[in-house]
Scaffold this motif. Structure first.
Motif, PDB file in Angstrom:
ATOM      1  N   UNK A 107       0.825  -1.204   0.000  1.00 48.51           N
ATOM      2  CA  UNK A 107       0.000   0.000   0.000  1.00 48.51           C
ATOM      3  C   UNK A 107       0.860   1.254   0.000  1.00 48.51           C
ATOM      4  N   UNK A 108       0.231   2.376  -0.360  1.00 52.26           N
ATOM      5  CA  UNK A 108       0.919   3.667  -0.318  1.00 52.26           C
ATOM      6  C   UNK A 108       0.757   4.326   1.050  1.00 52.26           C
ATOM      7  N   UNK A 109      -0.371   4.041   1.713  1.00 54.71           N
ATOM      8  CA  UNK A 109      -0.679   4.700   2.980  1.00 54.71           C
ATOM      9  C   UNK A 109      -1.125   3.660   4.008  1.00 54.71           C
ATOM     10  N   UNK A 183      -7.346   6.281  -0.482  1.00 56.19           N
ATOM     11  CA  UNK A 183      -7.064   5.426  -1.628  1.00 56.19           C
ATOM     12  C   UNK A 183      -5.767   4.652  -1.392  1.00 56.19           C
ATOM     13  N   UNK A 184      -5.773   3.383  -1.731  1.00 53.85           N
ATOM     14  CA  UNK A 184      -4.604   2.507  -1.593  1.00 53.85           C
ATOM     15  C   UNK A 184      -4.053   2.545  -0.163  1.00 53.85           C
ATOM     16  N   UNK A 185      -4.967   2.331   0.797  1.00 58.43           N
ATOM     17  CA  UNK A 185      -4.627   2.390   2.214  1.00 58.43           C
ATOM     18  C   UNK A 185      -4.895   1.052   2.886  1.00 58.43           C
ATOM     19  N   UNK A 186      -3.990   0.648   3.768  1.00 55.75           N
ATOM     20  CA  UNK A 186      -4.188  -0.524   4.625  1.00 55.75           C
ATOM     21  C   UNK A 186      -4.244  -0.062   6.074  1.00 55.75           C
ATOM     22  N   UNK A 187      -5.188  -0.625   6.824  1.00 54.63           N
ATOM     23  CA  UNK A 187      -5.309  -0.313   8.245  1.00 54.63           C
ATOM     24  C   UNK A 187      -4.880  -1.516   9.069  1.00 54.63           C
ATOM     25  N   UNK A 208     -15.291   3.632   4.334  1.00 49.33           N
ATOM     26  CA  UNK A 208     -13.968   4.229   4.158  1.00 49.33           C
ATOM     27  C   UNK A 208     -12.958   3.202   3.660  1.00 49.33           C
ATOM     28  N   UNK A 209     -13.106   1.948   4.121  1.00 46.51           N
ATOM     29  CA  UNK A 209     -12.228   0.859   3.722  1.00 46.51           C
ATOM     30  C   UNK A 209     -13.042  -0.419   3.577  1.00 46.51           C
ATOM     31  N   UNK A 210     -12.548  -1.326   2.745  1.00 45.50           N
ATOM     32  CA  UNK A 210     -13.165  -2.647   2.650  1.00 45.50           C
ATOM     33  C   UNK A 210     -12.520  -3.578   3.670  1.00 45.50           C
ATOM     34  N   UNK A 211     -13.143  -4.710   3.912  1.00 45.53           N
ATOM     35  CA  UNK A 211     -12.588  -5.677   4.863  1.00 45.53           C
ATOM     36  C   UNK A 211     -11.204  -6.155   4.428  1.00 45.53           C
TER      37      UNK A 211
END
Length: 220
Positions: A107-109, A183-187, A208-211
């Motif tokens: 990911x980018x972020x 966009x292009x984020x992992x939590x 805001x994010x998918x699973x």
């Protein structure tokens, strides 16, 4: 008895109101691939029933065969009793845990979130991300004296500090500070299991994010 590796506690120090820092040396660290250890918190030679607790690496240096652990005492359980009694040069018995976090660097972020019990683990994740990555972090706390700095200040980890509160208040707090573009984020959400679930629901329910973009690692 199961096969456990052993090491020596080089130093133990209380670093905040509810956290102890252990520096451990062991030849077994040369071949560790997990991000967590299962530690025996009662002496294996004085009892037939082994009690273990799982702890994340705060830092691991396999070449030097040294690791740092941050042990929290919030629960006042067996692990808390154990860490309050251990001393430098005591032996420690452990094995690799399967409960591990493998960081996806595609990911980018990154969003790094959790409570104070997860702070050392989030420090370690952040330290292993490329410096080019964008990182946003929020840490939930009950008392500010529970916070402690990272081992290495050369790669500072900046995070928002949010008090524990009602779930709806947490949602409002996060909406106010989150980056506008995810966009292009992992939590990575780490810590107490109910808090992890609340934060995961927030991101999915608010679309805001998918699973697939949320990695949860509950500690207890």
């Amino acid at each position: 008895m199961e096969t456990f590796s052993q090491g020596i506690i080089l130093n133990v120090q209380q670093i905040s109101a509810h956290t102890y820092h252990l520096k451990v040396q062991s030849n077994a660290f040369r071949n560790i691939s997990s991000s967590t250890l299962e530690v025996i918190v009662n002496h294996p030679r004085t009892t037939k029933e082994i009690k273990t607790r799982t702890y994340s690496f705060w830092n691991l240096e396999p070449i030097h065969q040294v690791a740092d652990l941050a042990i929290n005492t919030f629960s006042n359980g067996l692990g808390a009793e154990w860490v309050k009694q251990v001393q430098s040069y005591d032996r420690i018995y452990f094995k690799e845990s399967s409960n591990s976090v493998i960081v996806d660097e595609s990911a980018e972020q990154y969003l790094l979130m959790g409570d104070i019990t997860s702070l050392a683990h989030l420090y370690e994740i952040h330290r292993n991300l490329a410096i080019s990555k964008k990182v946003f972090s929020a840490i939930f706390y009950q008392h500010k004296e529970d916070k402690f700095p990272d081992l290495d200040q050369s790669y500072p980890f900046y995070f928002h500090q949010l008090p524990f509160s009602r779930e709806e208040d947490i949602r409002d707090d996060l909406k106010a500070i989150l980056p506008k573009n995810l966009h292009n984020t992992l939590a990575y959400i780490v810590g107490e299991s109910n808090r992890c679930k609340q934060l995961s629901h927030f991101f999915t329910q608010e679309h805001l994010l998918t699973e697939d973009n949320i990695k949860i690692h509950p500690f207890y």
